[in-house]
Design an enzyme around this catalytic site. Structure first.
Site: not given
Length: 480
Positions: A335, A261, A387
């Protein structure tokens, strides 16, 4: 005061040890079967609501201060806010439990559902937080882990909540040599059957549809999460390239290289296009030339249009035709579920003065992605929860519904400086794989970088807080 403190502290300590922690890195999952018992047993004995509410706040605050002590490594005030928030949550939960103690013999049934619904609601909404859900403590118990293929994490969590409420109910009869009543007998029978069901379901031999093997290299660069500045960002990319070159030299058959990430902090695609900053454009040029020179694809964590994104890149055919730098062919997933106050600021328009003050203090907030989409790696479809996203069941489930063959989780938990935090995240990831019957690889900055099969078992993993790479031949088997 001791009659309030001792039960809640006992439950908080048991919860701490049950989940991965800095003493037992994989946790002692057995303790989850009774870690609520101390406060459930003593709570009906409190004669005033003042004691009940005080006990609730202390339990919520202490349990999360112990269990999530690593939050303080991110920010003291952020950690304190979370602990206070859960103190308030549990104050309300204790009050509800106290109300239902007036039902006497039926109260333990209500306690099961109060605990279960509370844990479920903790994971929902803008402030949803999945760490601490009881079911995740069973990530090393094969039969319960595999049972989640059918019951999801909530079947295991319900079983544990039932165990806690039932044990608290039968303590007095055991201590006083009294006979159990009909409801207690019924509870024991139901719990036994429910447990056997999970064991049998978890032992059921699942079959898998094979789509072959994907040869993957996972890079763990173990950089300093707090170091900033262009020179640092460029250094990190050079280290990622060095680790990648080492991996490809030893494994030239690699099909996909994965960087963690935000491994590349600079928005390379858009700085290359805009040409507004020569240094950043030059960094993008170097990276694109590097990727275009390789025969494998790259999945990299990157800032793309102010979104925390995963970019799947492959060498552009134009790079072999034209004698100039071109952007590799690329696809983007951004995300969708951002971390409150860390990646996103709530009500930024209504609370503009606070938001602007935090921005000028150096905080960086992201824009959220607008849709769940897959990345196509040849014939292999990749779902890439970034994540924190894999701690929510619905996001990987939507990716699986869209036809994902594999989950690729890009994470950066290095800010926590905590192996316990990283193992807690890993435990959650294992359940996402088995719930959807899909293999998963995790490329992280500092750990836990690993390969998890479709049954939720960790096949191979790097040591945390090391600079290294992990080569995996991932079986693309989707469990039925």
């Amino acid at each position: 005061m001791l009659e309030v403190l001792i039960p809640v502290l006992s439950s908080a300590i048991l919860k701490f040890f049950a989940h991965p922690n800095f003493i037992f890195t994989e946790g002692v999952g057995f303790l989850a079967w009774f870690y609520y018992v101390p406060f459930l047993y003593y709570l009906p004995k409190y004669k005033t609501y003042h004691k009940t509410l005080t006990a609730g706040f202390l339990y919520g605050f202490l349990s999360y201060a112990l269990f999530c002590n690593w939050l303080l490594n991110y920010n003291f005030w952020a950690g304190l806010a979370v602990y206070i928030l859960y103190g308030l949550y549990w104050t309300a939960i204790f009050a509800v439990i106290k109300v239902f103690t007036k039902t006497y013999r039926y109260s333990f049934i209500f306690n099961v559902f109060i605990l279960f619904v509370s844990e479920f609601l903790f994971t929902k909404g803008y402030l949803g937080f999945s760490y601490g859900v009881s079911g995740y403590t069973q990530w090393k118990v094969d039969c319960f882990l595999r049972a989640a293929r059918y019951t999801k994490i909530w079947g295991i969590t319900f079983l544990l909540c039932f165990s806690n409420a039932l044990m608290a109910e039968i303590i007095d009869p055991l201590l006083r040599s009294k006979k159990w009543n009909f409801l207690q007998y019924s509870g024991i029978v139901f719990f036994t059957l429910l447990t056997l069901q999970h064991i049998l379901v978890g032992g059921y031999a699942v079959t898998a549809d094979s789509k072959g093997v994907l040869k993957v290299v996972l890079i763990q660069n173990n950089n300093d999460p707090w170091a900033e500045g262009f020179a640092q960002y460029k250094k990190e990319v050079e280290e990622l390239k060095e680790l990648t070159d080492k991996a490809l030299l030893e494994h030239p058959e690699t099909e996909l290289v994965i960087w963690p990430e935000t491994a590349v902090v600079v928005d390379v695609v858009n700085y290359f296009i805009s040409k507004t900053e020569p240094k950043r454009e030059g960094m993008a040029r170097d990276l694109f030339n590097y990727i275009n020179s390789k025969d494998c694809r790259f999945l990299i964590g990157n800032n793309y249009l102010d979104k925390n994104s995963a970019l799947l890149m492959s060498a552009s055919e134009l790079s072999h035709v034209e004698n100039k730098t071109v952007i590799p062919d690329y696809q983007v997933y951004s995300k969708n579920h951002l971390v409150p106050f860390s990646e996103d600021f709530p009500l930024k328009y209504l609370l503009a003065p606070i938001y602007i003050k935090m921005l000028t203090a150096g905080n960086v907030f992201w824009d959220a992605g607008k849709k769940i989409n897959l990345l196509n790696c040849g014939s292999v479809k990749i779902g890439s929860p970034i994540c924190f996203e894999d701690t929510f069941s619905d996001i990987p489930a939507k990716m699986a519904e869209k036809g994902a063959d594999i989950f690729v989780n890009l994470s950066n938990d290095s800010w926590s400086n905590s192996t316990a935090c990283q193992y807690q995240h890993l435990a959650v990831s294992c359940f996402r794989s088995v719930e959807n019957g899909l293999p998963q690889v995790r490329a992280t900055t500092s750990g836990q970088t690993c390969y998890i099969n479709g049954e939720g078992k960790v096949v191979s993993m790097l040591e945390p807080f090391t600079k290294d790479y992990l080569y995996c031949e991932v079986e693309l088997n989707r469990l039925r």
